[in-house]
Design a protein around this motif. Structure first.
Motif, short mmCIF file in Angstrom:
data_model
loop_
_atom_site.label_atom_id
_atom_site.label_comp_id
_atom_site.label_asym_id
_atom_site.label_seq_id
_atom_site.Cartn_x
_atom_site.Cartn_y
_atom_site.Cartn_z
N GLY A 157 18.26 6.51 -2.50
CA GLY A 157 17.91 7.21 -1.27
C GLY A 157 16.50 6.90 -0.82
N GLU A 158 16.28 6.92 0.48
CA GLU A 158 14.99 6.53 1.03
C GLU A 158 14.06 7.72 1.28
N ASP A 159 14.48 8.93 0.91
CA ASP A 159 13.65 10.10 1.15
C ASP A 159 12.78 10.45 -0.05
N GLY A 160 13.05 9.86 -1.21
CA GLY A 160 12.33 10.21 -2.43
C GLY A 160 11.14 9.30 -2.66
N PRO A 161 10.61 9.31 -3.89
CA PRO A 161 9.43 8.50 -4.22
C PRO A 161 9.74 7.01 -4.14
N PHE A 162 8.69 6.23 -3.94
CA PHE A 162 8.84 4.79 -3.81
C PHE A 162 7.60 4.10 -4.35
N LEU A 163 7.72 2.81 -4.57
CA LEU A 163 6.60 1.92 -4.84
C LEU A 163 6.73 0.71 -3.94
N ASP A 164 5.64 0.30 -3.33
CA ASP A 164 5.64 -0.92 -2.53
C ASP A 164 5.04 -2.06 -3.34
N LEU A 165 5.69 -3.20 -3.32
CA LEU A 165 5.16 -4.40 -3.94
C LEU A 165 4.54 -5.25 -2.83
N CYS A 166 3.25 -5.53 -2.96
CA CYS A 166 2.50 -6.23 -1.93
C CYS A 166 2.01 -7.57 -2.49
N PHE A 167 2.35 -8.64 -1.82
CA PHE A 167 1.97 -9.98 -2.27
C PHE A 167 0.95 -10.53 -1.28
N GLN A 168 -0.29 -10.66 -1.75
CA GLN A 168 -1.38 -11.01 -0.86
C GLN A 168 -1.87 -12.44 -1.16
N PRO A 169 -2.27 -13.18 -0.12
CA PRO A 169 -2.66 -14.58 -0.32
C PRO A 169 -4.03 -14.71 -0.99
N VAL A 170 -4.12 -15.67 -1.91
CA VAL A 170 -5.39 -16.05 -2.54
C VAL A 170 -5.47 -17.58 -2.50
N PRO A 171 -6.68 -18.14 -2.44
CA PRO A 171 -6.82 -19.58 -2.26
C PRO A 171 -6.63 -20.40 -3.53
N GLU A 172 -6.77 -19.76 -4.70
CA GLU A 172 -6.70 -20.50 -5.96
C GLU A 172 -5.79 -19.76 -6.93
#
Length: 251
Positions: A47-62
Motif C-alpha cells: 500500500g502507498e499510504d504507509g511508510p516508505f524509503l526512497d532510493l536516490c541515485f546521484q551523479p558523481v564524476p569518479e
C-alpha cells in the motif's frame, strides 16, 4: 524527523537506479540531470499510504574508492537462489570481499557496489525486499541510540550489535555493526561514504534545535563546498555522513 532516503553515488544514475528498481520492484519518482529516485513502500501489502524509503541515485564524476560502510542486505530465505538469479540476470556479478564460507551470497551491482542476498533469518520476517541496512559503527549501542532519535525507529531483535526498525514493525532493519576499521578520510579528501542516509524534518521542527541535539549526541556538522544547499550535512558519532532535509511542503 523520519528516515526518508537511501542515497547512492553513481557514475550512471539511470543505469544503476534502473537495476535496483527492477530488482526491488520500486516505483520511479524522478529521472533527470540530478539523478534517479525510486520509492520502496514498506507495507507488506504494497500500500502507498504507509511508510516508505526512497532510493536516490546521484551523479558523481569518479568511481568511489573507499570501503563500503553502508550496504543493502536483500531478503533471500527460501527464495535465495531465485533472488540471486534475478540479480545476475539484471547485471549483478559474484563478488569476493573476503567473506569466506558464509550462508549469504555477496554480489556486486552494475557499478560494483557490494550487496548481500541473505539466508533464512527469523528476524527478517516481513521486511520486504530489503532485509537490512548494515551500517558500520565504532559503538553500536551508542549509535543505535543516536539513530533512533534521528529516525524514530525503535530497538528490535537482530543479529548485529544493535538493530532498529520502523515503529510499525515493517520494512528493513537498520543494523549497527561493529566496524572492522575506523572510517577513513573525510569529505575534503574523498572519504565520503558512497551510500548514506537522509532524514527529513517534520512540520514544526526547528532545524537549529535539531542541529544542536545532533552535536550534543556526538555528531558533527559538515560544511562541504557544494554551494548553497537547502539541507544540512552531518556525521554520526562514527563518522558516517547523513543529511537533514527541510520539512516537505506536504508535512
Amino acid at each position: 524527523m523520519y528516515l526518508e532516503n537511501i542515497v547512492v553515488d553513481a557514475l550512471d544514475p539511470r543505469a544503476l537506479g534502473s537495476f535496483w528498481e527492477a530488482l526491488l520492484g520500486t516505483r520511479r519518482l524522478t529521472d533527470g540531470p540530478e539523478g534517479l529516485e525510486t520509492r520502496l513502500h514498506l507495507s507488506p501489502a504494497g500500500g502507498e499510504d504507509g511508510p516508505f524509503l526512497d532510493l536516490c541515485f546521484q551523479p558523481v564524476p569518479e568511481p568511489p574508492r573507499e570501503p563500503l560502510r553502508l550496504h543493502l542486505d536483500l531478503l533471500g530465505g527460501s527464495r535465495q537462489e531465485q533472488v540471486v538469479a534475478r540479480a545476475r540476470d539484471l547485471g549483478a556479478r559474484p563478488l569476493d570481499i573476503g567473506q569466506g564460507a558464509v550462508p549469504w551470497v555477496v554480489l556486486g551491482d552494475v557499478e560494483g557496489n557490494p550487496f548481500c542476498v541473505m539466508e533464512e533469518r527469523e528476524v527478517y520476517s516481513g521486511t520486504g525486499p530489503i532485509a537490512a541496512l548494515p551500517l558500520d559503527s565504532a559503538d553500536p549501542a551508542r549509535d543505535a541510540d543516536f539513530w533512533s532519535r534521528l529516525t524514530g525507529w525503535v530497538a528490535t531483535d537482530g543479529v548485529a550489535g544493535a538493530s532498529l526498525r520502523h515503529p510499525s514493525g515493517v520494512g528493513p532493519l537498520l543494523e549497527l555493526c561493529q566496524e572492522p576499521a575506523p572510517k577513513p578520510g573525510s569529505l575534503a579528501d574523498g572519504g565520503k561514504n558512497r551510500m548514506h542516509l537522509d532524514v527529513r524534518l517534520e512540520a514544526g521542527e526547528d532545524a537549529d534545535a535539531v542541529a544542536a541535539e545532533i552535536l550534543a549526541r556526538g555528531g558533527q556538522g559538515l560544511d562541504p563546498d557544494w554551494g548553497e544547499l537547502p539541507w544540512r550535512v552531518f556525521t554520526d558519532p562514527s563518522g558516517n555522513e547523513f543529511c537533514v532535509l527541510p520539512a516537505s511542503s506536504g508535512d
